[in-house]
Design an enzyme around this catalytic site. Sequence first.
Site, PDB file in Angstrom:
ATOM      1  N   ALA A 246       0.845  -1.196   0.000  1.00  0.00           N
ATOM      2  CA  ALA A 246       0.000   0.000   0.000  1.00  0.00           C
ATOM      3  C   ALA A 246       0.879   1.243   0.000  1.00  0.00           C
ATOM      4  CB  ALA A 246      -0.924   0.019   1.224  1.00  0.00           C
ATOM      5  N   CYS A 247       0.561   2.187  -0.880  1.00  0.00           N
ATOM      6  CA  CYS A 247       1.271   3.465  -0.914  1.00  0.00           C
ATOM      7  C   CYS A 247       0.252   4.588  -0.779  1.00  0.00           C
ATOM      8  CB  CYS A 247       2.080   3.614  -2.209  1.00  0.00           C
ATOM      9  SG  CYS A 247       1.081   3.762  -3.704  1.00  0.00           S
ATOM     10  N   PRO A 248       0.685   5.813  -0.499  1.00  0.00           N
ATOM     11  CA  PRO A 248      -0.269   6.895  -0.246  1.00  0.00           C
ATOM     12  C   PRO A 248      -1.255   7.145  -1.380  1.00  0.00           C
ATOM     13  CG  PRO A 248       1.894   7.525   0.537  1.00  0.00           C
ATOM     14  CD  PRO A 248       2.066   6.220  -0.175  1.00  0.00           C
TER      15      PRO A 248
ATOM     16  N   GLY B 161      -1.866   4.942  -3.881  1.00  0.00           N
ATOM     17  CA  GLY B 161      -2.498   3.689  -4.264  1.00  0.00           C
ATOM     18  C   GLY B 161      -2.527   3.458  -5.756  1.00  0.00           C
TER      19      GLY B 161
ATOM     20  N   THR C   7       2.095   0.635  -5.124  1.00  0.00           N
ATOM     21  CA  THR C   7       1.333  -0.494  -4.587  1.00  0.00           C
ATOM     22  C   THR C   7       1.449  -1.713  -5.488  1.00  0.00           C
ATOM     23  OG1 THR C   7      -0.240   1.003  -3.513  1.00  0.00           O
ATOM     24  CG2 THR C   7      -0.978  -1.257  -3.911  1.00  0.00           C
TER      25      THR C   7
END
Length: 504
Positions: free
Chosen positions: A8-10, A12, A16
């Site tokens: 998960a990344c900020p 998305g 990700t």
Amino acid sequence: MKLLAVTACPTGIAHTYMAAEALEVAAEEAGHEIVVETQGSAGSTPFTEAQIAEADAIILAADVEVRDKDRFAHLPTVTSPVKKAIGGAPALIEQAAARAADRTGGAAPAASPGTGAAQDMDVKQFGTGFGSRLRGWLMTGVSYVIPFVAAGGLLIALGFALGGYQITEAPDIVSIGDGNVSTLTFDPGSLTSWAALSFQIGGLAFGFLVPVLAGFIAYAMADRPALVPGFVGGMIAVQTGAGFLGGLVAGLLAGAVIMGLKLWQPPRALAGIMPVLVLPLIGTAVVGTVMFLVVGQPLAAATTGLTNWLNGLSGTNALLLGALLGLMMAFDMGGPVNKAAYAFAVAGLSTGSETALMIMAAVMAAGMVPPLALALATVVRKNLFTKPEQENGRAAWLLGASFITEGAIPFAAADPLRVIPSIMAGSAVTGSLSMAFGSTLRAPHGGIFVVPLIGNPFAYLLAIVAGTLVSAALVIGLKSARRTPGTEPAGTASTTPAAAPVTG
């Protein structure tokens, strides 16, 4: 081993899914089975109960709070920033297998070259310090805000594109007053009516920014009971004029209050209603009181000062700010520094000032340069790049045009000392030129596809082209300078996102 992973990344969008692919490739090469849950902007398919029950260990590669993390409380866990999963997936797979073996008493796999105590320590300690946790909370809030900013910003930009800047003075299509909803004049055949409708819907979407930011920062800290005090605190920040800064404070305050209340052991009679009644009630009352009476007005003054400072930027100051933001966007290509510059630009959108819109434009333009420049370099001097890099270069055209800076990561992982300074220089040029040309942007994403909605679009494209040429020329020059006749390009091994960083 049977492994699980969550990425998960900020935003998305890119990290990700790149991390998920890298982990899948590394697990297959190591002879393990892995299932990855991507908690991205497109939603996610949760693990089944059987997958969780059969798993030997889990990897949490995330820069935001992982949703429903309690499901994995019984599993040996390796935590990591999402970017490490892209460039160092084999090491994460190895550590997860080792921890699973430790739990079951089996033999851990042999260490592979390039891994060691320092790297293991880095992965083990990520997420345990307060600074890492704070960043995760803030990035969780930002990740939920971005869709609201994107939808609202594009609709507002469309309203301006269809109706011109005078659309701000057009009457609302729907007016709510005295408890009655009245539809004002709307002509389906009038472009101005459609422009006003788009502008009004976009404005309403923008109105959710600060409450959503505060609510999901609180949610990341203390789960669902913190949502209500977080949202209410964010709305109070809007009403008091505290803006984006107020939303940050409200979210952190709400999360801290609920975390503190959870430490209290209630009587058995209250335990069942704590999460749905007691915690939201007390949390909302405390956060609302503090926001209204203590921090609201000082933060409003700080927000006003920031807005005035941004509006006062001109000449050399604006050029320097554009260059700085460009450097930050290219430095880690979607990492913490990149996200800090992006969050600063998105925060400015809520003020609506001309300079804030110029900052957003400069940030997006600078973020498009790294993948575009490397794509161009692979075309101009193909022999300087390996076959995998050339393939990545073809994909980088679309990634760069779509404002996905992560498209440059495979090149930077293979040759960081030459690639990263080159793309930073080009992005700094683009950021400065975009500010100098006065290009504006109300949408936080979209890349080349929102150019028709950009103020001064031709100059904006010129700024992107200039930075791309600068970065491409520097990459080619630096790679050519270190080569001697008969040598192979750097990184003859695979330079796909799953490959471990190799300097050369």
